[in-house]
Each structure stands twice: as structure tokens, then as C-alpha cells.
Write a protein that holds these residues in place. Structure first.
Motif, PDB file in Angstrom:
ATOM      1  N   LYS A  84       0.835  -1.203   0.000  1.00 27.33           N
ATOM      2  CA  LYS A  84       0.000   0.000   0.000  1.00 27.33           C
ATOM      3  C   LYS A  84       0.865   1.245   0.000  1.00 27.33           C
ATOM      4  N   GLN A  85       0.294   2.308  -0.530  1.00 30.34           N
ATOM      5  CA  GLN A  85       0.960   3.611  -0.538  1.00 30.34           C
ATOM      6  C   GLN A  85       1.159   4.095   0.897  1.00 30.34           C
ATOM      7  N   CYS A  86       2.313   4.673   1.169  1.00 35.02           N
ATOM      8  CA  CYS A  86       2.603   5.234   2.497  1.00 35.02           C
ATOM      9  C   CYS A  86       1.977   6.617   2.635  1.00 35.02           C
ATOM     10  N   THR A  87       1.632   6.975   3.841  1.00 31.29           N
ATOM     11  CA  THR A  87       1.324   8.375   4.116  1.00 31.29           C
ATOM     12  C   THR A  87       2.660   9.114   4.109  1.00 31.29           C
ATOM     13  N   CYS A  91       6.830   7.566   4.581  1.00 30.89           N
ATOM     14  CA  CYS A  91       7.754   7.344   3.466  1.00 30.89           C
ATOM     15  C   CYS A  91       9.177   7.277   4.012  1.00 30.89           C
ATOM     16  N   GLU A 104       8.039   4.684  -1.098  1.00 28.04           N
ATOM     17  CA  GLU A 104       6.745   5.325  -0.888  1.00 28.04           C
ATOM     18  C   GLU A 104       5.622   4.304  -0.710  1.00 28.04           C
ATOM     19  N   GLU A 105       6.003   3.014  -0.594  1.00 27.71           N
ATOM     20  CA  GLU A 105       5.025   1.955  -0.363  1.00 27.71           C
ATOM     21  C   GLU A 105       5.509   1.060   0.774  1.00 27.71           C
ATOM     22  N   ASN A 119      10.003  -1.067  -2.821  1.00 33.87           N
ATOM     23  CA  ASN A 119      10.281  -0.334  -4.048  1.00 33.87           C
ATOM     24  C   ASN A 119      10.870  -1.340  -5.035  1.00 33.87           C
TER      25      ASN A 119
END
Length: 163
Positions: A84-87, A91, A104-105, A119
Motif C-alpha cells: 500500500k501507498q505510504c502516508t 515514506c 513510498e510503499e 520499491n
């Protein structure tokens, strides 16, 4: 050569590889605006120092257990689930001797269900010894008299990380 102080006022005899300025490294550069989330360091040493060169990546099937890394990271999609994408505050930016790497994930590393940054363009799958040793049910041993491997004991299994 002119040494220009970094953010904390220190000057060192090196050239910043991103700005080509003398006197500071990238992580201490006062002109860098893009400092996302947390920062960490990674220095993988197993007879060699791995630095990122295009086309010279560590094989995706390898998992490195690093005693010096502050964070665990993954590059192999097959080794990570629930990506999932990080807040912004989660990051991760890692500065290495090769280049800066942004993560960023986040996801779960399958082997130990560890929370890792992900990544696919990263250098390697690197597990921090700190993260692995702190995982519930894990015991880590090393006996240089017996063998030159770090052994992770987990759920009736032994995982050997070769020197």
C-alpha cells in the motif's frame, strides 16, 4: 576546493553527488528541499560493499540480513504482500554510498510477516537484523567457531544467512 558547510554547520572533504558541491553530502545539503518522511541508512557488507550500479543488482531471489541497516526493505513483488501507498510521514529515504533511494510503499514480507518498505527499483531485499531479532518467536544465533552463518530460528525452521 571550497568547503561549504552543510545544514548543521559541518564541512567535510567530499563532493555531493547530486549537487556536485564540495563540503557536504546529500543528506546534509542545505539546498535540498525534497526530504520525504523518515530517513535511514543501509550499508550491506558481506565481503563487498554493495552500491547501486545500473544492471548490477543483487538477484531478486536473495534476502540479505544486514546487521547495520536501520530499516527493512524489499524489491521483489513475490516476497511482499498487501503493498500500500505510504502516508507522507511513513515514506522512507535511504542514503547509501551509491545513491539515494525513496520508498513510498509498505507491505508485509512473507518470510517473517515483517512490515517492510517496498520499491521494485530498489537494490535488494534487505532485512534489518534489529527488525528480525525483535520479531516475536525469533531467535538469532551466530557461532563463528562452528560455521560462518547467521542463523534465524523461527517456528521450527532454521534460516541460514551465509557470510
Amino acid at each position: 576546493m571550497i568547503l561549504v558547510p552543510g545544514c548543521d554547520g559541518t564541512s567535510i572533504r567530499m563532493r555531493c553527488w547530486t549537487r556536485n558541491n564540495w563540503g557536504r553530502g546529500f543528506n546534509n545539503c542545505p539546498t535540498v528541499k525534497d526530504r520525504r518522511g523518515r530517513t535511514g541508512s543501509s550499508s550491506v557488507q558481506i565481503g563487498l560493499i554493495f552500491s547501486h550500479n545500473e544492471g548490477a543488482d543483487v538477484p531478486e531471489s536473495w534476502v540479505l540480513l544486514d546487521t547495520c541497516s536501520t530499516d527493512s526493505v524489499a524489491k521483489s513483488p513475490s516476497m511482499v504482500t498487501d503493498v500500500k501507498q505510504c502516508t507522507n510521514d511513513k515514506c522512507l529515504t535511504i542514503f547509501t554510498n551509491g545513491r539515494t533511494q525513496f520508498f513510498e510503499e509498505k507491505g508485509w514480507f512473507n518470510l517473517f510477516s515483517l512490515d517492510v518498505h517496498f520499491n521494485a527499483k530498489s537494490m535488494a531485499n534487505i532485512l534489518s537484523m534489529k527488525d528480525v531479532a525483535n520479531f516475536p518467536g525469533v531467535r538469532v544465533t551466530y557461532d563463528s567457531q562452528k560455521e560462518r552463518d547467521i542463523i534465524v530460528h523461527y517456528k521450527e525452521h532454521l534460516y541460514k544467512f551465509k557470510e
